[in-house]
Motif scaffolding. Sequence first.
Motif, PDB file in Angstrom:
ATOM      1  N   LEU A   1       0.823  -1.205   0.000  1.00 43.71           N
ATOM      2  CA  LEU A   1       0.000   0.000   0.000  1.00 43.71           C
ATOM      3  C   LEU A   1       0.861   1.261   0.000  1.00 43.71           C
ATOM      4  CD1 LEU A   1      -3.109   0.548   0.156  1.00 43.71           C
ATOM      5  CD2 LEU A   1      -2.763   0.910   2.613  1.00 43.71           C
ATOM      6  N   PHE A   2       2.059   1.172   0.585  1.00 45.99           N
ATOM      7  CA  PHE A   2       2.914   2.342   0.706  1.00 45.99           C
ATOM      8  C   PHE A   2       3.791   2.590  -0.512  1.00 45.99           C
ATOM      9  CE2 PHE A   2       2.840   1.333   5.494  1.00 45.99           C
ATOM     10  CZ  PHE A   2       1.702   2.118   5.683  1.00 45.99           C
ATOM     11  N   THR A   3       3.785   1.696  -1.486  1.00 48.46           N
ATOM     12  CA  THR A   3       4.674   1.880  -2.644  1.00 48.46           C
ATOM     13  C   THR A   3       4.429   3.186  -3.401  1.00 48.46           C
ATOM     14  OG1 THR A   3       3.189   0.465  -3.961  1.00 48.46           O
ATOM     15  CG2 THR A   3       5.143  -0.579  -2.987  1.00 48.46           C
ATOM     16  N   PRO A   4       3.186   3.712  -3.493  1.00 46.18           N
ATOM     17  CA  PRO A   4       3.024   4.995  -4.178  1.00 46.18           C
ATOM     18  C   PRO A   4       3.777   6.138  -3.520  1.00 46.18           C
ATOM     19  CG  PRO A   4       0.914   3.869  -4.033  1.00 46.18           C
ATOM     20  CD  PRO A   4       1.876   3.101  -3.180  1.00 46.18           C
ATOM     21  N   LEU A   5       4.107   6.019  -2.236  1.00 44.19           N
ATOM     22  CA  LEU A   5       4.849   7.082  -1.560  1.00 44.19           C
ATOM     23  C   LEU A   5       6.233   7.273  -2.162  1.00 44.19           C
ATOM     24  CD1 LEU A   5       3.995   6.327   2.192  1.00 44.19           C
ATOM     25  CD2 LEU A   5       2.882   7.966   0.666  1.00 44.19           C
ATOM     26  N   THR A   6       6.741   6.252  -2.852  1.00 45.80           N
ATOM     27  CA  THR A   6       8.072   6.347  -3.449  1.00 45.80           C
ATOM     28  C   THR A   6       8.064   7.149  -4.746  1.00 45.80           C
ATOM     29  OG1 THR A   6       7.821   4.310  -4.747  1.00 45.80           O
ATOM     30  CG2 THR A   6       8.604   4.076  -2.479  1.00 45.80           C
ATOM     31  N   GLN A   7       6.893   7.468  -5.238  1.00 42.33           N
ATOM     32  CA  GLN A   7       6.790   8.118  -6.552  1.00 42.33           C
ATOM     33  C   GLN A   7       6.754   9.636  -6.472  1.00 42.33           C
ATOM     34  OE1 GLN A   7       7.080   5.932  -9.208  1.00 42.33           O
ATOM     35  NE2 GLN A   7       7.407   4.608  -7.419  1.00 42.33           N
ATOM     36  N   VAL A   8       6.826  10.189  -5.268  1.00 40.37           N
ATOM     37  CA  VAL A   8       6.870  11.646  -5.091  1.00 40.37           C
ATOM     38  C   VAL A   8       8.083  11.992  -4.245  1.00 40.37           C
ATOM     39  CG1 VAL A   8       4.373  11.938  -5.321  1.00 40.37           C
ATOM     40  CG2 VAL A   8       5.360  11.523  -3.054  1.00 40.37           C
ATOM     41  N   THR A   9       8.443  13.261  -4.243  1.00 39.34           N
ATOM     42  CA  THR A   9       9.583  13.685  -3.436  1.00 39.34           C
ATOM     43  C   THR A   9       9.235  13.577  -1.952  1.00 39.34           C
ATOM     44  OG1 THR A   9       8.873  15.995  -3.378  1.00 39.34           O
ATOM     45  CG2 THR A   9      10.267  15.304  -5.238  1.00 39.34           C
ATOM     46  N   PRO A  10      10.242  13.398  -1.092  1.00 39.51           N
ATOM     47  CA  PRO A  10       9.953  13.313   0.346  1.00 39.51           C
ATOM     48  C   PRO A  10       9.214  14.531   0.887  1.00 39.51           C
ATOM     49  CG  PRO A  10      12.182  12.573  -0.098  1.00 39.51           C
ATOM     50  CD  PRO A  10      11.648  13.128  -1.383  1.00 39.51           C
ATOM     51  N   GLY A  11       9.588  15.723   0.441  1.00 35.98           N
ATOM     52  CA  GLY A  11       8.911  16.924   0.918  1.00 35.98           C
ATOM     53  C   GLY A  11       7.443  16.944   0.551  1.00 35.98           C
ATOM     54  N   LEU A  12       7.135  16.593  -0.702  1.00 37.76           N
ATOM     55  CA  LEU A  12       5.746  16.553  -1.134  1.00 37.76           C
ATOM     56  C   LEU A  12       4.994  15.460  -0.394  1.00 37.76           C
ATOM     57  CD1 LEU A  12       3.555  17.610  -3.025  1.00 37.76           C
ATOM     58  CD2 LEU A  12       4.367  15.997  -4.767  1.00 37.76           C
ATOM     59  N   MET A  13       5.644  14.316  -0.193  1.00 37.76           N
ATOM     60  CA  MET A  13       5.014  13.227   0.548  1.00 37.76           C
ATOM     61  C   MET A  13       4.666  13.669   1.970  1.00 37.76           C
ATOM     62  SD  MET A  13       6.750   9.660   1.852  1.00 37.76           S
ATOM     63  CE  MET A  13       7.779  10.623   2.981  1.00 37.76           C
ATOM     64  N   GLU A  14       5.599  14.316   2.656  1.00 34.57           N
ATOM     65  CA  GLU A  14       5.374  14.723   4.039  1.00 34.57           C
ATOM     66  C   GLU A  14       4.281  15.771   4.144  1.00 34.57           C
ATOM     67  OE1 GLU A  14      10.003  13.913   5.447  1.00 34.57           O
ATOM     68  OE2 GLU A  14       9.226  15.967   5.287  1.00 34.57           O
ATOM     69  N   ALA A  15       4.294  16.744   3.225  1.00 33.14           N
ATOM     70  CA  ALA A  15       3.248  17.771   3.247  1.00 33.14           C
ATOM     71  C   ALA A  15       1.883  17.161   2.942  1.00 33.14           C
ATOM     72  CB  ALA A  15       3.582  18.870   2.229  1.00 33.14           C
ATOM     73  N   GLY A  16       1.838  16.282   1.942  1.00 28.76           N
ATOM     74  CA  GLY A  16       0.569  15.645   1.596  1.00 28.76           C
ATOM     75  C   GLY A  16       0.053  14.754   2.701  1.00 28.76           C
ATOM     76  N   TRP A  17       0.965  14.024   3.363  1.00 37.49           N
ATOM     77  CA  TRP A  17       0.559  13.125   4.448  1.00 37.49           C
ATOM     78  C   TRP A  17      -0.007  13.924   5.624  1.00 37.49           C
ATOM     79  CZ3 TRP A  17       0.470   7.867   4.089  1.00 37.49           C
ATOM     80  CH2 TRP A  17       0.208   7.158   5.262  1.00 37.49           C
ATOM     81  N   THR A  18       0.623  15.062   5.945  1.00 40.37           N
ATOM     82  CA  THR A  18       0.134  15.910   7.036  1.00 40.37           C
ATOM     83  C   THR A  18      -1.241  16.463   6.714  1.00 40.37           C
ATOM     84  OG1 THR A  18       2.403  16.514   7.651  1.00 40.37           O
ATOM     85  CG2 THR A  18       0.628  17.951   8.425  1.00 40.37           C
ATOM     86  N   ALA A  19      -1.407  16.957   5.489  1.00 39.28           N
ATOM     87  CA  ALA A  19      -2.711  17.496   5.082  1.00 39.28           C
ATOM     88  C   ALA A  19      -3.772  16.397   5.094  1.00 39.28           C
ATOM     89  CB  ALA A  19      -2.603  18.119   3.689  1.00 39.28           C
ATOM     90  N   LEU A  20      -3.407  15.211   4.632  1.00 40.95           N
ATOM     91  CA  LEU A  20      -4.342  14.085   4.628  1.00 40.95           C
ATOM     92  C   LEU A  20      -4.758  13.726   6.047  1.00 40.95           C
ATOM     93  CD1 LEU A  20      -5.794  11.755   3.124  1.00 40.95           C
ATOM     94  CD2 LEU A  20      -3.694  10.414   3.411  1.00 40.95           C
ATOM     95  N   THR A  21      -3.815  13.711   6.978  1.00 39.77           N
ATOM     96  CA  THR A  21      -4.125  13.358   8.361  1.00 39.77           C
ATOM     97  C   THR A  21      -5.102  14.347   8.975  1.00 39.77           C
ATOM     98  OG1 THR A  21      -1.954  12.313   8.646  1.00 39.77           O
ATOM     99  CG2 THR A  21      -3.138  12.949  10.640  1.00 39.77           C
ATOM    100  N   VAL A  22      -4.869  15.642   8.765  1.00 38.05           N
ATOM    101  CA  VAL A  22      -5.773  16.659   9.317  1.00 38.05           C
ATOM    102  C   VAL A  22      -7.150  16.554   8.662  1.00 38.05           C
ATOM    103  CG1 VAL A  22      -6.164  19.143   9.609  1.00 38.05           C
ATOM    104  CG2 VAL A  22      -3.869  18.202   9.904  1.00 38.05           C
ATOM    105  N   GLY A  23      -7.176  16.332   7.349  1.00 35.24           N
ATOM    106  CA  GLY A  23      -8.456  16.168   6.668  1.00 35.24           C
ATOM    107  C   GLY A  23      -9.219  14.953   7.167  1.00 35.24           C
ATOM    108  N   LEU A  24      -8.511  13.846   7.384  1.00 36.76           N
ATOM    109  CA  LEU A  24      -9.157  12.638   7.906  1.00 36.76           C
ATOM    110  C   LEU A  24      -9.638  12.841   9.337  1.00 36.76           C
ATOM    111  CD1 LEU A  24      -6.776   9.870   6.515  1.00 36.76           C
ATOM    112  CD2 LEU A  24      -9.133  10.305   5.803  1.00 36.76           C
ATOM    113  N   LEU A  25      -8.921  13.651  10.118  1.00 37.20           N
ATOM    114  CA  LEU A  25      -9.354  13.962  11.480  1.00 37.20           C
ATOM    115  C   LEU A  25     -10.694  14.693  11.452  1.00 37.20           C
ATOM    116  CD1 LEU A  25      -8.745  14.038  14.530  1.00 37.20           C
ATOM    117  CD2 LEU A  25      -7.482  16.174  14.120  1.00 37.20           C
ATOM    118  N   TYR A  26     -10.813  15.672  10.566  1.00 35.68           N
ATOM    119  CA  TYR A  26     -12.091  16.375  10.402  1.00 35.68           C
ATOM    120  C   TYR A  26     -13.170  15.401   9.947  1.00 35.68           C
ATOM    121  CZ  TYR A  26     -15.667  19.294   8.224  1.00 35.68           C
ATOM    122  OH  TYR A  26     -16.869  19.852   7.847  1.00 35.68           O
TER     123      TYR A  26
END
Length: 440
Positions: A89-114
Amino acid sequence: MRSLPTTVWLRGPLAILALSSVFMVLRFPDERTPWWGIYGNLLDVNVYRWGGHAVLGSIPLYEGLLSGADSGRFYAPMPFTYPPFSALLFTPLTQVTPGLMEAGWTALTVGLLYLAIRMCLRTLGYRSDRVTVQVAVCLTLISLSLEPVRTTVWLGQINVLLLVLVLADQLASRSGRRWAGIGSGIAAGIKLTPAFFWAHWVLTGRWRMAAVSGLTFLGTVALGFLVIPRDAIRYWSGTLLDSQRIGQDSLVANQSVRGAIARIAGLEMAPAWAWLIGAVLVAVVGLTVAALTHRAGHQLLGLTLAGMTMTMVSPFTWGHHWVWLVPLLVLTLHYAISAGRWYVWLLPPLVWAAGANWVQSFPDTNFPDDRWVGMGLFMLGGDIPSVVFSTITNVYPLIWLVTVALTALYLGKGSAVTARLADYGTADDSSPRAEDHRRG
């Protein structure tokens, strides 16, 4: 369906608390400790990325430690502790830069919290109107200052996603959806502990839901054997049982019954027999009260009790696994609004205070920034009386114990009281008990 109060006495304090929580999350720890700041770590999402790299590079997942050097941060090599399906499931994370991955993951977490909070409010029967949206936004920001949520964001963890998957099953079950159970099955495939909800589905009479969840989980296992068979054999033949790959039982970060037993006994590792007895007792009590609560018409409370019990019986439960404090916080606010008793309003601040991200910092050259930062009551130290220290180091198990006891006391008042409280909206609107009461 009902509406939340439109008066400013509810939304005003919530807005102030939300702003205070944002300040707390962004300001603490202080400028001396950038690594401990909300955006300073994100280790776990990088470990997920390493797992994806291992799959794509045919590197063994469980025969050693994984590492990576493309994040721009220093991370020590870490073990991959999740099932093989999660690495796929995590293999798509390798297809973006680490910075973009971290920013997207943080935004996703906050959105999922809401989304999780909106799901809770929907389960409780609140309309999807402007006031509900405003309250949900405030509760989302307030929840960020809870230690489990703050640490989940700080580490880049996956806990909020698992919470949403289980809540989705609960909503689907209420609506009679045939696919109810897929969410918890996928969650169990990502991380084994959500399989605990199968017992809750069965004890509440949702056999089809339990079967769908179990079959979905087996599908994730089969996919692992199909794509990465060597890793799947290694994991399912013993790696999953090795809790010492994570840490000693007695670590204060282990907020489970196993951790509590080890700390109370003064041992590094709890005896297997003691943990098994404790886990069985906790599971029986927690699931029984959760099932009775569900059948009394309080479905979200029953599910929350089951989720908290799941974290209790897990061999090693980090503080950030206790994201079930989020629906518990929503529930205490709901009951405070519904009950019409001043003392019930003590519950929301007490839940927040027990689970808040209290911060304590000490100089320590063994940690980044030459400081160690404890976050959450269970991590606080210093000159603290032994009784208080023993209490706060087991704060999450104590929250479980108090919640189970208060719920059992509440149910013990009898069906007449439960029916009367349904008039105030404390039972889920779509539950059988609430529906029967309205028809009566």
